[in-house]
Design a protein around this motif. Structure first.
Motif, PDB file in Angstrom:
ATOM      1  N   LEU A   1       1.113  -1.206   0.266  1.00  0.00           N
ATOM      2  CA  LEU A   1      -0.052  -0.129  -0.346  1.00  0.00           C
ATOM      3  C   LEU A   1       0.407   1.321  -0.182  1.00  0.00           C
ATOM      4  O   LEU A   1       2.256   1.349   0.908  1.00  0.00           O
ATOM      5  CB  LEU A   1      -1.120  -0.157   1.331  1.00  0.00           C
ATOM      6  CG  LEU A   1      -1.756  -1.395   1.184  1.00  0.00           C
ATOM      7  CD1 LEU A   1      -2.685  -1.359   2.483  1.00  0.00           C
ATOM      8  CD2 LEU A   1      -2.708  -1.897   0.224  1.00  0.00           C
ATOM      9  N   ALA A   2       0.469   2.714  -0.664  1.00  0.00           N
ATOM     10  CA  ALA A   2       0.827   3.586  -0.883  1.00  0.00           C
ATOM     11  C   ALA A   2       0.518   4.602   0.444  1.00  0.00           C
ATOM     12  O   ALA A   2      -0.163   5.514   0.661  1.00  0.00           O
ATOM     13  CB  ALA A   2       1.024   4.406  -1.994  1.00  0.00           C
ATOM     14  N   GLY A   3      -1.267   3.924   0.360  1.00  0.00           N
ATOM     15  CA  GLY A   3      -2.171   4.925   1.139  1.00  0.00           C
ATOM     16  C   GLY A   3      -3.294   3.911   1.777  1.00  0.00           C
ATOM     17  O   GLY A   3      -3.842   2.988   0.862  1.00  0.00           O
ATOM     18  N   LEU A   4      -4.284   4.492   3.215  1.00  0.00           N
ATOM     19  CA  LEU A   4      -4.857   3.457   3.288  1.00  0.00           C
ATOM     20  C   LEU A   4      -6.475   4.557   3.997  1.00  0.00           C
ATOM     21  O   LEU A   4      -5.926   5.731   4.399  1.00  0.00           O
ATOM     22  CB  LEU A   4      -4.814   3.019   5.149  1.00  0.00           C
ATOM     23  CG  LEU A   4      -6.309   1.992   5.348  1.00  0.00           C
ATOM     24  CD1 LEU A   4      -6.230   0.755   4.621  1.00  0.00           C
ATOM     25  CD2 LEU A   4      -5.437   1.824   6.801  1.00  0.00           C
ATOM     26  N   VAL A   5      -7.372   3.935   3.279  1.00  0.00           N
ATOM     27  CA  VAL A   5      -9.176   5.319   3.813  1.00  0.00           C
ATOM     28  C   VAL A   5      -9.743   4.031   3.914  1.00  0.00           C
ATOM     29  O   VAL A   5     -10.004   2.930   3.743  1.00  0.00           O
ATOM     30  CB  VAL A   5      -9.824   5.864   2.334  1.00  0.00           C
ATOM     31  CG1 VAL A   5     -10.701   6.251   2.757  1.00  0.00           C
ATOM     32  CG2 VAL A   5      -7.827   6.659   1.518  1.00  0.00           C
ATOM     33  N   THR A   6     -10.571   3.899   5.304  1.00  0.00           N
ATOM     34  CA  THR A   6     -11.638   3.369   5.706  1.00  0.00           C
ATOM     35  C   THR A   6     -12.730   3.866   5.965  1.00  0.00           C
ATOM     36  O   THR A   6     -12.611   5.181   6.377  1.00  0.00           O
ATOM     37  CB  THR A   6     -10.769   1.975   7.073  1.00  0.00           C
ATOM     38  OG1 THR A   6     -10.841   2.886   7.686  1.00  0.00           O
ATOM     39  CG2 THR A   6      -9.491   1.592   6.772  1.00  0.00           C
ATOM     40  N   GLU A   7     -13.398   2.982   6.447  1.00  0.00           N
ATOM     41  CA  GLU A   7     -14.545   4.010   7.171  1.00  0.00           C
ATOM     42  C   GLU A   7     -15.195   4.133   8.226  1.00  0.00           C
ATOM     43  O   GLU A   7     -15.537   4.817   9.198  1.00  0.00           O
ATOM     44  CB  GLU A   7     -16.386   3.117   6.704  1.00  0.00           C
ATOM     45  CG  GLU A   7     -15.874   2.903   4.605  1.00  0.00           C
ATOM     46  CD  GLU A   7     -17.378   2.433   4.017  1.00  0.00           C
ATOM     47  OE1 GLU A   7     -18.053   2.735   3.097  1.00  0.00           O
ATOM     48  OE2 GLU A   7     -17.450   1.129   4.203  1.00  0.00           O
TER      49      GLU A   7
END
Length: 182
Positions: free
Chosen positions: A120-126
């Motif tokens: 991963l280069a980045g992470l987005v979670t709800e």
């Protein structure tokens, strides 16, 4: 118990241990009970969990008054840095199809997802907060991350180019191209 007392062998999983013991004694499964539990499971699977909840059951909501650019999504900044890349929307771990440099957009992560983080280069979670799994592991790997982004897996399309600002908790959609969810 008679062979074939249940409609399907996997119906056994919808019964408690006590109910299985009773079934062995009387060979009369409650098919309506199994159907009700299956329907409740399907119903619950369509629910959207709150972003964060305390151990007392209090639902924590986003702070008001924060400036968010038009069209951007806001969440909790949990791992500093800014990165741009291809969004990979993954609803279930067993459907993950990531390449090095992708940005994972998911409902949540847990320890089973850890093997994806080196890609991963980045992470987005709800869902999530400062001390949740994704936040902690993202910081360990130095990956910019924003969690608690309402409806991220619906608002961000698989394949779009996005910017993750893990310092300020802002997600910007750069391109509108997207192929669908994984």
């Amino acid at each position: 118990m008679e062979a074939g007392a249940l409609r399907l062998p996997e119906d056994i999983y919808w019964l408690s241990l006590e109910e299985i013991k009773q079934l062995l004694q009387r060979s009369q499964p409650d098919h309506d009970l199994i159907s009700r539990r299956q329907e409740k499971f399907r119903h619950d699977g369509r629910l959207t969990p709150p972003r964060a909840m305390t151990s007392e059951g209090e639902i924590i909501t986003a702070k008001q008054g924060r400036r968010v650019p038009a069209g951007a999504l806001a969440g909790s900044p949990v791992s500093i840095g800014i990165v741009e890349g291809r969004a990979r929307v993954v609803l279930r771990l067993d459907n993950a199809n990531l390449e090095k440099g992708d940005i994972l957009v998911a409902p949540y992560t847990d320890p089973a997802w850890t093997s994806l983080f080196p890609l991963l280069a980045g992470l987005v979670t709800e869902v999530g907060g400062l001390m949740t799994h994704g936040a902690v592991v993202a910081r360990e790997y130095g990956i910019p991350a924003v969690v608690g982004v309402d409806d991220a897996t619906r608002k961000i399309k698989d394949g779009q180019t996005i910017r993750v600002d893990g310092t300020h908790g802002i997600i910007t959609i750069i391109s509108t191209a997207g192929a669908g969810t994984t």
